[in-house]
Write a protein that holds these residues in place. Structure first.
Motif, PDB file in Angstrom:
ATOM      1  N   CYS A   1      46.865  35.055  54.096  1.00  0.00           N
ATOM      2  CA  CYS A   1      45.757  35.324  55.007  1.00  0.00           C
ATOM      3  C   CYS A   1      45.584  36.730  55.446  1.00  0.00           C
ATOM      4  O   CYS A   1      46.457  37.539  55.218  1.00  0.00           O
ATOM      5  N   ALA A   2      44.512  37.042  56.014  1.00  0.00           N
ATOM      6  CA  ALA A   2      44.260  38.397  56.490  1.00  0.00           C
ATOM      7  C   ALA A   2      44.369  38.426  58.000  1.00  0.00           C
ATOM      8  O   ALA A   2      44.123  37.437  58.675  1.00  0.00           O
ATOM      9  N   MET A   3      44.729  39.572  58.552  1.00  0.00           N
ATOM     10  CA  MET A   3      44.854  39.703  60.009  1.00  0.00           C
ATOM     11  C   MET A   3      43.499  39.552  60.670  1.00  0.00           C
ATOM     12  O   MET A   3      42.471  39.897  60.103  1.00  0.00           O
ATOM     13  N   HIS A   4      43.533  39.012  61.884  1.00  0.00           N
ATOM     14  CA  HIS A   4      42.300  38.865  62.656  1.00  0.00           C
ATOM     15  C   HIS A   4      41.654  40.236  62.828  1.00  0.00           C
ATOM     16  O   HIS A   4      42.274  41.191  63.272  1.00  0.00           O
ATOM     17  N   GLY A   5      40.400  40.310  62.427  1.00  0.00           N
ATOM     18  CA  GLY A   5      39.692  41.561  62.570  1.00  0.00           C
ATOM     19  C   GLY A   5      39.812  42.460  61.356  1.00  0.00           C
ATOM     20  O   GLY A   5      39.108  43.450  61.242  1.00  0.00           O
ATOM     21  N   ALA A   6      40.746  42.131  60.411  1.00  0.00           N
ATOM     22  CA  ALA A   6      40.897  42.957  59.223  1.00  0.00           C
ATOM     23  C   ALA A   6      39.899  42.533  58.176  1.00  0.00           C
ATOM     24  O   ALA A   6      39.327  41.445  58.228  1.00  0.00           O
ATOM     25  N   ALA A   7      39.696  43.384  57.189  1.00  0.00           N
ATOM     26  CA  ALA A   7      38.756  43.058  56.121  1.00  0.00           C
ATOM     27  C   ALA A   7      39.270  41.872  55.323  1.00  0.00           C
ATOM     28  O   ALA A   7      40.469  41.743  55.080  1.00  0.00           O
ATOM     29  N   GLN A   8      38.365  40.998  54.911  1.00  0.00           N
ATOM     30  CA  GLN A   8      38.746  39.826  54.145  1.00  0.00           C
ATOM     31  C   GLN A   8      39.299  40.246  52.790  1.00  0.00           C
ATOM     32  O   GLN A   8      38.725  41.082  52.104  1.00  0.00           O
ATOM     33  N   ALA A   9      40.463  39.688  52.436  1.00  0.00           N
ATOM     34  CA  ALA A   9      41.072  40.010  51.157  1.00  0.00           C
ATOM     35  C   ALA A   9      40.194  39.493  50.025  1.00  0.00           C
ATOM     36  O   ALA A   9      39.527  38.465  50.153  1.00  0.00           O
ATOM     37  N   GLU A  10      40.205  40.205  48.927  1.00  0.00           N
ATOM     38  CA  GLU A  10      39.402  39.794  47.780  1.00  0.00           C
ATOM     39  C   GLU A  10      39.917  38.467  47.246  1.00  0.00           C
ATOM     40  O   GLU A  10      41.122  38.251  47.127  1.00  0.00           O
ATOM     41  N   ARG A  11      39.004  37.586  46.914  1.00  0.00           N
ATOM     42  CA  ARG A  11      39.383  36.265  46.418  1.00  0.00           C
ATOM     43  C   ARG A  11      40.133  36.387  45.096  1.00  0.00           C
ATOM     44  O   ARG A  11      39.762  37.154  44.213  1.00  0.00           O
ATOM     45  N   ILE A  12      41.211  35.606  44.987  1.00  0.00           N
ATOM     46  CA  ILE A  12      41.952  35.537  43.728  1.00  0.00           C
ATOM     47  C   ILE A  12      41.219  34.573  42.812  1.00  0.00           C
ATOM     48  O   ILE A  12      40.963  33.427  43.175  1.00  0.00           O
ATOM     49  N   ARG A  13      40.883  35.022  41.644  1.00  0.00           N
ATOM     50  CA  ARG A  13      40.128  34.187  40.711  1.00  0.00           C
ATOM     51  C   ARG A  13      41.070  33.240  39.968  1.00  0.00           C
ATOM     52  O   ARG A  13      42.115  33.663  39.466  1.00  0.00           O
ATOM     53  N   PRO A  14      40.715  31.972  39.878  1.00  0.00           N
ATOM     54  CA  PRO A  14      41.591  31.001  39.221  1.00  0.00           C
ATOM     55  C   PRO A  14      41.986  31.390  37.796  1.00  0.00           C
ATOM     56  O   PRO A  14      43.126  31.165  37.378  1.00  0.00           O
ATOM     57  N   ALA A  15      41.064  31.983  37.052  1.00  0.00           N
ATOM     58  CA  ALA A  15      41.362  32.343  35.660  1.00  0.00           C
ATOM     59  C   ALA A  15      42.453  33.389  35.555  1.00  0.00           C
ATOM     60  O   ALA A  15      43.086  33.532  34.489  1.00  0.00           O
ATOM     61  N   ALA A  16      42.708  34.135  36.643  1.00  0.00           N
ATOM     62  CA  ALA A  16      43.724  35.186  36.614  1.00  0.00           C
ATOM     63  C   ALA A  16      45.137  34.627  36.782  1.00  0.00           C
ATOM     64  O   ALA A  16      46.116  35.348  36.575  1.00  0.00           O
ATOM     65  N   MET A  17      45.254  33.362  37.149  1.00  0.00           N
ATOM     66  CA  MET A  17      46.558  32.782  37.412  1.00  0.00           C
ATOM     67  C   MET A  17      47.253  32.373  36.109  1.00  0.00           C
ATOM     68  O   MET A  17      46.703  31.610  35.310  1.00  0.00           O
ATOM     69  N   GLN A  18      48.458  32.871  35.919  1.00  0.00           N
ATOM     70  CA  GLN A  18      49.262  32.518  34.754  1.00  0.00           C
ATOM     71  C   GLN A  18      50.581  31.923  35.228  1.00  0.00           C
ATOM     72  O   GLN A  18      51.189  32.409  36.186  1.00  0.00           O
TER      73      GLN A  18
END
Length: 412
Positions: A15-32
């Motif tokens: 998760c990201a800290m309250h008030g911090a920028a939202q972390a970029e979504r991890i794309r399912p296809a990138a998971m190995q």
């Protein structure tokens, strides 16, 4: 002391800290996957962790914490096969009595599924979504990463103590060990529990992405993951309202390892849409609702009873009504009555009596519904119909543990 509820939150949440920028979504296809079929530990850290897990598995294998339900056992194992394919041969599933909504997968392939999860699931796809998330942790070796991180922060002595016991959430009335599996694991190795239940923010986001990918590949609708999370959050909101508390998304804390709810829902939904769009030709998804309802039906009364005995009426009533979206049955009406009876607020006796009366008009009502209806009628002054209902309870369950007490009541 670490609470059981804190561990539960870790099972479905990142998760990201309250008030911090939202972390970029991890794309399912990138998971190995980082775990190949036949994988074995390669260094001292991993071997030590596997040794502790093996000790826990020995305890669970002979423990009366395990749910005695062979059909459900085979069913859950079948879902794992759909998710993991060839790797499923190296997994072992233990379904344990624990009313909290959770599952966990260990680095040696052992998976624990809690009865609180089975109580809340509405279809096979939702079950697969939770198990897929845990498989994501397993395939990405997150527990080993957490184990090493814990060791760096706390020192080697953290791995040898018995650790602090955690208050168990399982009722003695179900006839099982008053300790939960977390208690047993904690007595073996506290670091093991922390490694399995408290992943990093990035690990949780990876498990979310990998889990959605696994269920989509298995032919389940990928939006089931977001749906499971939505119901869990709504249940916690209902619980807070019933206690006159304000619901707080603990995942928004700067110290949380879990993604804020809104962010997580967006990521899960976006991943589902991405996978659906990439499917060529378009895949036909099946949520497996009919199959799930058939396998859970004989167990549902017991599963819900564990939840209701926690005496969290807000959560219990939300759960009963959420399951009833697929249609009311005798078990759900009886459990609704039990939730009102235990809440015991003004007007709840009448609400409980009405629910019991509705339950016994349905063919699938559990025998206990007739007992509850009988006592409710007696308390309301309807002695004749109350005795008739109690007599029907005894006819349906002549070997009930309270049969002598009911016969005594009938004799008065």
């Amino acid at each position: 002391m670490t609470t059981r509820r804190a561990f539960v939150a870790g099972g479905l949440c990142g998760c990201a800290m309250h008030g911090a920028a939202q972390a970029e979504r991890i794309r399912p296809a990138a998971m190995q996957a980082l775990v190949a079929p036949g994988y074995r530990p390669v260094d001292a850290d991993e071997r030590g962790m596997w040794h502790s897990v093996a000790r826990l598995e020995e305890e669970l294998a002979s423990s009366n914490l395990r749910l005695d339900a062979p059909q459900m056992q085979r069913y859950v194992e079948g879902v794992i096969v759909r998710l993991l394919g060839e790797r499923a041969r190296e997994t072992r599933v233990y379904i344990v009595h624990d009313p909290d909504f959770n599952a966990a997968m260990f680095p040696n392939g052992m998976m624990i599924v809690q009865t609180g999860l089975l109580a809340r699931i509405r279809d096979e796809a939702q079950l697969a979504a939770v198990l897929g998330h845990e498989c994501g942790h397993y395939l990405r070796r997150h527990s080993l990463q957490r184990w090493r991180d814990y060791r760096r922060k706390t020192g080697i002595m953290a791995f040898v103590g018995a650790g602090t016991r955690i208050v168990a959430g399982v009722s003695l009335s179900v006839g099982v060990d008053p300790r939960g599996w977390i208690d047993i694991a904690n007595s073996i190795n506290t670091a093991l529990v922390c490694s399995i239940r408290q992943f990093s923010r990035e690990s949780e986001r990876e498990a979310d992405a990998f889990g959605v990918r696994l269920i989509e590949q298995a032919g389940y609708p990928p939006d089931a993951a977001a749906e499971v999370w939505r119901h869990y959050v709504e249940e916690r909101r209902a619980s807070a309202r019933a206690r006159d508390k304000r619901y707080r998304d603990k995942a928004r804390s700067a110290t949380s390892t879990h993604p804020p709810t809104a962010e997580r829902m967006l990521d899960l939904t976006a991943s589902a849409r991405e996978l659906e769009a990439a499917s060529a030709p378009p895949r036909l998804y099946d949520d497996g609702r009919d199959a799930w309802r058939a396998v859970v039906a004989p167990l549902r009364a017991g599963l819900l009873d564990e939840q209701i005995k926690l005496n969290d009426p807000g959560a219990s009533l939300y759960l009963v009504n959420a399951l009833a979206q697929d249609g009311w049955d005798g078990t759900l009406r009886y459990c609704e009555g039990e939730a009102y009876r235990l809440r015991d607020e003004p007007g709840d006796a009448a609400r409980a009596g009405w629910a019991y009366a509705q339950a016994v008009t349905l063919d699938d009502a559990p025998p206990e519904a007739w007992r509850a209806n009988g006592y409710a009628l007696l308390n309301a002054g309807d002695a004749d119909r109350g005795r008739q209902s109690l007599a029907r309870y005894l006819a349906r369950k002549p070997d009930a543990t309270d049969a002598a007490m009911v016969r005594f009541a009938l004799a008065q």
